[in-house]
Write a protein that holds these residues in place. Structure first.
Motif, mmCIF file in Angstrom:
data_model
loop_
_atom_site.group_PDB
_atom_site.id
_atom_site.type_symbol
_atom_site.label_atom_id
_atom_site.label_comp_id
_atom_site.label_asym_id
_atom_site.label_seq_id
_atom_site.Cartn_x
_atom_site.Cartn_y
_atom_site.Cartn_z
ATOM 1 N N LEU A 150 4.103 8.863 17.139
ATOM 2 C CA LEU A 150 5.129 8.076 16.525
ATOM 3 C C LEU A 150 6.408 8.984 16.282
ATOM 4 O O LEU A 150 7.542 8.520 16.479
ATOM 5 C CB LEU A 150 4.615 7.365 15.237
ATOM 6 N N VAL A 151 6.242 9.881 15.459
ATOM 7 C CA VAL A 151 7.415 10.861 14.871
ATOM 8 C C VAL A 151 7.877 11.315 16.472
ATOM 9 O O VAL A 151 9.205 11.533 16.549
ATOM 10 C CB VAL A 151 6.922 12.003 14.249
ATOM 11 N N LEU A 152 7.190 12.077 17.384
ATOM 12 C CA LEU A 152 7.733 12.693 18.511
ATOM 13 C C LEU A 152 8.335 11.569 19.416
ATOM 14 O O LEU A 152 9.532 11.835 19.846
ATOM 15 C CB LEU A 152 6.588 13.362 19.307
ATOM 16 N N ALA A 153 7.959 10.392 19.230
ATOM 17 C CA ALA A 153 8.695 9.405 20.159
ATOM 18 C C ALA A 153 9.910 9.106 19.516
ATOM 19 O O ALA A 153 10.843 8.609 20.160
ATOM 20 C CB ALA A 153 7.821 8.120 20.159
ATOM 21 N N SER A 154 10.149 9.142 18.236
ATOM 22 C CA SER A 154 11.225 8.514 17.366
ATOM 23 C C SER A 154 12.229 9.663 17.546
ATOM 24 O O SER A 154 13.514 9.344 18.104
ATOM 25 C CB SER A 154 11.143 8.763 15.976
ATOM 26 N N TRP A 155 11.912 10.894 17.787
ATOM 27 C CA TRP A 155 13.070 11.852 17.997
ATOM 28 C C TRP A 155 13.319 11.991 19.592
ATOM 29 O O TRP A 155 14.385 11.948 19.823
ATOM 30 C CB TRP A 155 12.354 13.446 17.880
ATOM 31 N N GLY A 156 12.416 11.638 20.510
ATOM 32 C CA GLY A 156 12.574 11.459 22.098
ATOM 33 C C GLY A 156 13.656 10.460 22.189
ATOM 34 O O GLY A 156 14.760 10.401 22.882
ATOM 35 N N LEU A 157 13.260 9.082 21.721
ATOM 36 C CA LEU A 157 14.075 7.956 22.030
ATOM 37 C C LEU A 157 15.395 8.135 21.485
ATOM 38 O O LEU A 157 16.452 7.618 21.949
ATOM 39 C CB LEU A 157 13.317 6.692 21.514
ATOM 40 N N ALA A 158 15.583 8.787 20.165
ATOM 41 C CA ALA A 158 16.677 8.857 19.509
ATOM 42 C C ALA A 158 17.773 9.811 20.236
ATOM 43 O O ALA A 158 19.080 9.794 20.445
ATOM 44 C CB ALA A 158 16.551 9.358 18.175
ATOM 45 N N SER A 159 16.870 10.722 20.744
ATOM 46 C CA SER A 159 17.784 11.916 21.620
ATOM 47 C C SER A 159 18.341 11.372 22.887
ATOM 48 O O SER A 159 19.456 11.611 23.309
ATOM 49 C CB SER A 159 16.798 13.114 21.806
ATOM 50 N N LEU A 160 17.517 10.294 23.562
ATOM 51 C CA LEU A 160 17.988 9.587 24.666
ATOM 52 C C LEU A 160 19.260 8.953 24.261
ATOM 53 O O LEU A 160 20.239 8.731 25.058
ATOM 54 C CB LEU A 160 16.968 8.912 25.242
ATOM 55 N N ASN A 161 19.071 8.241 23.288
ATOM 56 C CA ASN A 161 20.239 7.303 22.872
ATOM 57 C C ASN A 161 21.485 8.149 22.611
ATOM 58 O O ASN A 161 22.536 7.732 23.029
ATOM 59 C CB ASN A 161 19.874 6.418 22.015
ATOM 60 N N ALA A 162 21.278 9.004 21.898
ATOM 61 C CA ALA A 162 22.498 9.857 21.508
ATOM 62 C C ALA A 162 23.093 10.686 22.701
ATOM 63 O O ALA A 162 24.385 10.905 22.723
ATOM 64 C CB ALA A 162 22.065 11.005 20.426
ATOM 65 N N PHE A 163 22.334 11.044 23.826
ATOM 66 C CA PHE A 163 22.735 11.581 24.804
ATOM 67 C C PHE A 163 23.698 10.591 25.726
ATOM 68 O O PHE A 163 25.027 11.136 25.994
ATOM 69 C CB PHE A 163 21.786 12.124 25.878
ATOM 70 N N VAL A 164 23.014 9.147 25.762
ATOM 71 C CA VAL A 164 24.074 8.084 26.245
ATOM 72 C C VAL A 164 25.269 7.736 25.624
ATOM 73 O O VAL A 164 26.462 7.849 26.225
ATOM 74 C CB VAL A 164 23.141 6.790 26.473
ATOM 75 N N ILE A 165 25.249 7.807 24.411
ATOM 76 C CA ILE A 165 26.322 7.593 23.611
ATOM 77 C C ILE A 165 27.331 8.585 23.670
ATOM 78 O O ILE A 165 28.681 8.389 23.800
ATOM 79 C CB ILE A 165 25.860 7.405 21.946
ATOM 80 N N VAL A 166 27.005 9.954 23.658
ATOM 81 C CA VAL A 166 27.911 10.996 23.772
ATOM 82 C C VAL A 166 28.625 10.909 25.073
ATOM 83 O O VAL A 166 29.554 11.377 25.283
ATOM 84 C CB VAL A 166 27.217 12.308 23.530
ATOM 85 N N LEU A 167 27.859 10.688 26.150
ATOM 86 C CA LEU A 167 28.343 10.564 27.568
ATOM 87 C C LEU A 167 29.644 9.455 27.578
ATOM 88 O O LEU A 167 30.633 9.977 28.110
ATOM 89 C CB LEU A 167 27.638 10.040 28.468
#
Length: 307
Positions: free
Chosen positions: A144-161
């Motif tokens: 759950l912790v790793l999934a939290s980091w992974g999903l948030a990283s993906l969302n942050a990457f889309v946002i910064v694009l």
């Protein structure tokens, strides 16, 4: 190709919180105190959970990760704010601004997912106490912790694009103390309607995807607590999740105001952002320590070892 759009300007000017030198000095002392207390409170909580074997449970595993996130979250914006309060010219490079946008979304997004995971943990503990050890296994907690980091990283990457592809021409002034993506949109001379729609959709999907599990978990928790016949039993069950519930309200309340309301550089915008990025990371360790007998006892035991 995307970076070429930023060749016209190389930095942004931040308006900050105030132009008055005396007010800036007071604000510097205030936020320096908040930042130091945030660091000490969360580091103390990490130390206590790490060293006290009684707290080596799923709930405190998630809480230690929350404390680490609060350290990161606060450090993304507050040190830059402190520097600007001592500077006549408040500027930030385009690259630094985009980096700040990315890490704000990364840390805030991870915290939202983590709060959702913590709600599920409380649901398992209160609604299925006999199966709690089996349901909340070490593998599930780590996943759950790793999934939290992974999903948030993906969302942050889309946002910064979205920010990278903005075309900034003449306007350089950000009416804020930090780089928030909504504050960058008014500076763009290109069509931002698609960017705004993607940000709203991303925020809603992220918000609902993390808030709905919390809502359904607490619906079941409240239903279970109400079926407990003894007053002491109800009180004990509620006390195990009250701290988390307060943290959820503080985090999601200010976050929704910040990213779903139109940005205007108003006092409400600034206050929501400050509460979101500076005050909440300070309050979380206080909430979990002052309202939790196990944490208070562990703090006393830990301090007793060193003093």
């Amino acid at each position: 190709m995307a970076w070429r759009n930023h060749s016209i300007i190389t930095e942004f000017i931040l308006t900050g919180l105030s132009d008055d030198p005396h007010i800036q000095a007071l604000l510097f002392m205030l936020f320096l105190g908040i930042y130091l207390l945030t660091m000490m409170g969360n580091l103390m909580l990490l130390l206590v959970i790490r060293t006290d074997s009684r707290l080596h449970t799923p709930m405190y595993f998630f809480l230690s990760n929350l404390s680490f996130l609060d350290l990161c979250f606060s450090s993304v914006t507050v040190p830059k704010l402190l520097k600007d309060l001592l500077s006549e010219k408040k500027t930030i490079s385009v690259e630094g601004c985009l980096a700040q946008v990315f890490f704000v979304f990364l840390t805030a997004g991870t915290e939202a997912f983590l709060l959702s995971a913590m709600a599920y943990d409380r649901y398992a503990a209160i609604c299925h106490p006999l199966l709690y050890g089996q349901v909340m296994s070490n593998q599930l907690c780590m996943g759950l912790v790793l999934a939290s980091w992974g999903l948030a990283s993906l969302n942050a990457f889309v946002i910064v694009l979205l920010a990278i592809n903005l075309d900034f021409c003449e306007a350089q002034t950000i009416y804020h103390y930090t780089c928030e993506l909504p504050s960058l949109f008014p500076l763009s001379c290109s069509d931002i309607s698609i960017n705004i729609n993607i940000l709203i959709c991303s925020t809603l999907l992220h918000g609902l995807g993390t808030f709905l599990p919390i809502f359904f978990s607490y619906t079941r928790i409240v239903s279970t607590i109400l079926r407990i016949t003894s007053t002491s039993g109800r009180s004990k069950a509620f006390s195990t999740c009250s701290s988390h519930l307060i943290a959820v309200i503080l985090f999601f309340g200010s976050g929704l105001i910040l990213y779903l309301m139109p940005t205007s550089g108003s006092s409400l915008d600034l206050l929501s952002s400050l509460q979101y990025s500076a005050v909440t990371p300070l309050l979380n360790p206080l909430i979990y320590s002052l309202k939790n007998k196990e944490v208070k006892a562990a703090v006393r035991r830990t301090l007793g070892k060193y003093f």
